[in-house]
Design an enzyme around this catalytic site. Structure first.
Site, PDB file in Angstrom:
ATOM      1  N   LYS A  20       0.906  -1.082   0.135  1.00 38.87           N
ATOM      2  CA  LYS A  20      -0.215   0.059  -0.213  1.00 38.87           C
ATOM      3  C   LYS A  20       0.793   1.031   0.031  1.00 38.87           C
ATOM      4  CE  LYS A  20      -3.527   2.275   2.678  1.00 38.87           C
ATOM      5  NZ  LYS A  20      -4.405   2.471   3.884  1.00 38.87           N
ATOM      6  N   HIS A  39      -5.371 -32.814  16.827  1.00 38.24           N
ATOM      7  CA  HIS A  39      -4.144 -33.567  16.956  1.00 38.24           C
ATOM      8  C   HIS A  39      -2.917 -32.809  17.717  1.00 38.24           C
ATOM      9  CE1 HIS A  39      -6.018 -37.285  15.423  1.00 38.24           C
ATOM     10  NE2 HIS A  39      -6.602 -36.429  14.324  1.00 38.24           N
ATOM     11  N   GLU A  49      -5.143  -6.605  14.614  1.00 31.71           N
ATOM     12  CA  GLU A  49      -4.546  -5.118  14.109  1.00 31.71           C
ATOM     13  C   GLU A  49      -5.870  -4.196  14.187  1.00 31.71           C
ATOM     14  OE1 GLU A  49      -2.770  -3.977  10.098  1.00 31.71           O
ATOM     15  OE2 GLU A  49      -0.866  -4.974  11.366  1.00 31.71           O
ATOM     16  N   LYS A  62       9.297  -0.744  14.403  1.00 31.38           N
ATOM     17  CA  LYS A  62       9.762  -0.452  13.057  1.00 31.38           C
ATOM     18  C   LYS A  62      10.988   0.782  13.407  1.00 31.38           C
ATOM     19  CE  LYS A  62       5.479  -0.700  10.075  1.00 31.38           C
ATOM     20  NZ  LYS A  62       4.743  -0.034   9.427  1.00 31.38           N
ATOM     21  N   GLY A  83      -4.650  -1.809   4.782  1.00 33.19           N
ATOM     22  CA  GLY A  83      -4.110  -2.978   4.430  1.00 33.19           C
ATOM     23  C   GLY A  83      -4.868  -4.278   4.514  1.00 33.19           C
ATOM     24  N   ARG A  84      -5.324  -4.149   5.589  1.00 33.86           N
ATOM     25  CA  ARG A  84      -5.925  -5.754   6.086  1.00 33.86           C
ATOM     26  C   ARG A  84      -7.205  -5.795   5.367  1.00 33.86           C
ATOM     27  NH1 ARG A  84      -5.124  -2.484  10.165  1.00 33.86           N
ATOM     28  NH2 ARG A  84      -6.694  -1.524  11.500  1.00 33.86           N
ATOM     29  N   GLU A  87      10.110  -4.803   4.749  1.00 36.93           N
ATOM     30  CA  GLU A  87      10.437  -6.262   4.411  1.00 36.93           C
ATOM     31  C   GLU A  87      10.072  -6.135   2.817  1.00 36.93           C
ATOM     32  OE1 GLU A  87       8.989  -5.077   6.835  1.00 36.93           O
ATOM     33  OE2 GLU A  87       8.591  -6.330   8.341  1.00 36.93           O
TER      34      GLU A  87
HETATM   35  O1  F6P Z   1       2.973  -3.089   9.775  1.00 36.04           O
HETATM   36  C1  F6P Z   1       1.765  -3.050   9.528  1.00 36.04           C
HETATM   37  C2  F6P Z   1       1.166  -2.929   8.179  1.00 36.04           C
HETATM   38  O2  F6P Z   1       1.116  -1.447   7.966  1.00 36.04           O
HETATM   39  C3  F6P Z   1      -0.104  -3.474   7.773  1.00 36.04           C
HETATM   40  O3  F6P Z   1      -1.237  -2.700   8.415  1.00 36.04           O
HETATM   41  C4  F6P Z   1      -0.003  -3.581   6.202  1.00 36.04           C
HETATM   42  O4  F6P Z   1      -0.910  -4.597   5.877  1.00 36.04           O
HETATM   43  C5  F6P Z   1       1.446  -3.999   6.269  1.00 36.04           C
HETATM   44  O5  F6P Z   1       2.196  -3.359   7.193  1.00 36.04           O
HETATM   45  C6  F6P Z   1       1.952  -4.104   4.881  1.00 36.04           C
HETATM   46  O6  F6P Z   1       1.968  -2.536   4.349  1.00 36.04           O
HETATM   47  P1  F6P Z   1       2.006  -2.101   3.001  1.00 36.04           P
HETATM   48  O7  F6P Z   1       0.917  -2.680   2.444  1.00 36.04           O
HETATM   49  O8  F6P Z   1       2.032  -0.634   2.986  1.00 36.04           O
HETATM   50  O9  F6P Z   1       3.489  -2.509   2.724  1.00 36.04           O
END
Ligand code: F6P
Length: 515
Positions: free
Chosen positions: A201, A375, A344, A484, A258-259, A207
């Site tokens: 987003k 199990h 979240e 972060k 995002g979610r 990452e």
């Molecule tokens: O770190 C949390 C978050 O902001 C989530 O809400 C989101 O889904 C995820 O990181 C990834 O964010 P982005 O889509 O901006 O990379």
């Protein structure tokens, strides 16, 4: 438009009445007696909703607690808050944003303009691209690079809908900054056959950016030349994607959390897997649930009933977790997806105005597909010292033709719900099951794009309901920021050895890592 403050739930008369109801009868409520006393219990506490049948009858509720929960919803102005969301008001107050993921699945209408027109313009472009890729036999591997909402939703849905997926294409999901994940995926790939989707987003997430840069380096090192053909970006930050060198981009908007984004361009892997028609069915299923949530009276409104039950369990029974048990291997990533959605969204200790709340909010959500969970941790569900409400998801018709399996699977899910409720008397020792343990049973006719869309939208809206009752902003996520920032401070210290200003434990660990 600014959102009207709503009464705090624990200050309403309904909350006090619920507490009195819990003290008088909730505490000692017995499911087995409730079924004996009321032949109509299943009929009253079960219902149809779009694509989902729900049996709530094995929950610790009766008509009096249920009607008080509905009063609580009225006194907390749940419907007004829901309508504020559907009206595009800025209900995400800390970010001054509207919350309109529902618009992503609203059908096109003649003469549409504004956000809905933009949604459909992007959807058409994305679906055309998906179809083009489906026809492109040179592309055999699609690697989605994203994390959180930019990973869990598409990954969950691509796995869930594998039965409908195009043959000849493999889907990979790389989220972790642990290079082992990307390296493992790249090992089996050839640049000329691979499409990387950089899903973010913000297009700033560490990452994802780290993995995207490594993927591009690998692509070039392996002789890949046409970045424009082999990389696409799914983002609200198209400028950053262009700056990265990606020319094929599909956008979305800041009013999509995002979610809540699998319905947007973030859903491209799903669209490639199941095709434009399948993706439209997914959206249609979710839209049907949106309409159910938006228009059905609260007493027969499934997301409302589930969300109110969540409040009842969390704040009156004090249950601190809920387990999700999809009896469907295809839904194996649903628990991970729902963890982000619930925790979240509602894992917050202050209300929408930032005032500390004196009551509990989000439960811990966890689970595994059945029968695997049986199990592993079901021992604790049946005989542990804590009560954990379980939400079973079952599918009536199998998506395969292997004889025998599905009846065994269905027998198991029914048996587990029954065992939790009934228990088994055995003079109090090791073989005693206390029973009276609550569960909800969600049943899909078949696992299809439409029923998955409805199931996920149902979960989104139930999270909205409990968050609205608690008065929190379910649409921000400030709690992810501190870690972060600290990671950005620590990373250069791994090189420099600078330990100044750090706490004793972090100093000790850095020594250990450096040594
Ligand atoms: O770190 C949390 C978050 O902001 C989530 O809400 C989101 O889904 C995820 O990181 C990834 O964010 P982005 O889509 O901006 O990379």
């Amino acid at each position: 438009m600014a959102v009207q403050p709503r009464p705090r739930c624990d200050r309403t008369p309904a909350w006090a009445a619920l507490q009195a109801c819990f003290d008088a009868q909730g505490k000692s409520f017995d499911l087995r007696q409730a079924f004996t006393a009321d032949a109509g219990r299943f009929a009253h506490f079960s219902q149809e909703a779009p694509h989902v049948f729900a049996d709530l009858s094995k929950n610790l509720i009766d008509t009096s607690s249920e009607s008080l929960l509905l009063e609580l919803a009225a006194q907390c102005r749940l419907e007004q808050h829901r309508d504020a969301m559907f009206a595009g008001e800025l209900i995400n107050g800390t970010e001054q944003r509207a919350v309109m993921h529902f618009l992503l699945r609203s059908p096109a209408v003649g003469g549409m303009n504004g956000d809905l027109a933009r949604v459909h313009e992007t959807l058409e472009a994305m679906l055309a691209y998906a179809e083009q890729l489906r026809a492109d036999t040179a592309i055999t591997d699609i690697v989605n690079i994203g994390i959180g909402g930019s990973d869990l939703g598409p990954q969950m849905a691509v796995l869930a809908l594998a039965e409908f997926a195009i043959p000849g294409k493999r889907f990979h999901f790389v989220s972790n900054v642990d290079g082992g994940e990307l390296a493992g995926v790249l090992q089996g790939l050839k640049p000329q056959n691979t499409l990387f989707l950089v899903a973010s987003k913000t297009f700033t997430t560490t990452e994802t950016m780290t993995n995207a840069h490594s993927a591009r380096r690998w692509f070039e090192a392996q002789g890949g030349t046409d970045v424009a053909r082999h990389f696409a970006a799914l983002t609200t930050n198209v400028a950053a994607a262009n700056a990265f060198g990606i020319k094929t981009t599909f956008g979305f908007w800041d009013w999509v959390g995002g979610r809540y984004s699998l319905w947007s361009a973030i859903g491209l892997p799903i669209a490639i897997a199941i095709g434009a028609a399948g993706f439209r069915e997914l959206l249609a299923g979710a839209h049907a649930m949106d309409e159910h949530f938006r228009t059905t009276p609260l007493a027969r409104n499934l997301p409302v009933r589930l969300g109110l039950l969540d409040v009842w369990y969390r704040n009156f029974y004090g249950f601190s977790s809920r387990s999700i048990a999809p009896y469907s291997s295809a839904l194996r990533r649903l628990p991970a997806y729902l963890q982000q959605l619930e925790m979240e969204s509602n894992g917050k200790r202050v209300d929408a105005e930032g005032q500390a709340l004196p009551f509990a909010t989000s439960p811990v959500l966890w689970g595994e597909p059945g029968t695997n969970g049986q199990h592993a941790y079901f021992q604790m569900l049946h005989q542990g010292s804590s009560v954990v409400p379980v939400e079973f998801v079952a599918v009536k018709k199998a998506g395969h033709t292997l004889a025998g399996h599905h009846a065994t699977l269905l027998a198991n899910v029914l048996a587990q719900a029954q065992a939790l409720m009934q228990g088994k008397d055995d003079v109090g020792g090791h073989k005693h099951f206390p029973g009276n343990r609550p569960s909800t049973f969600l049943l899909l006719e078949r696992l299809t794009p439409a029923s998955l869309g409805a199931l996920v939208a149902l979960q989104e809206h139930r999270v909205f309901v409990s968050g609205a009752i608690w008065g929190i902003n379910s649409f921000d996520q400030w709690g992810v920021e501190l870690g972060k920032v600290l990671a950005r401070d620590i990373e250069p210290r791994l090189q420099s050895g600078d330990l100044s200003g750090l706490d004793g434990s972090t100093v000790g660990l850095l020594h250990k890592i450096a040594g």
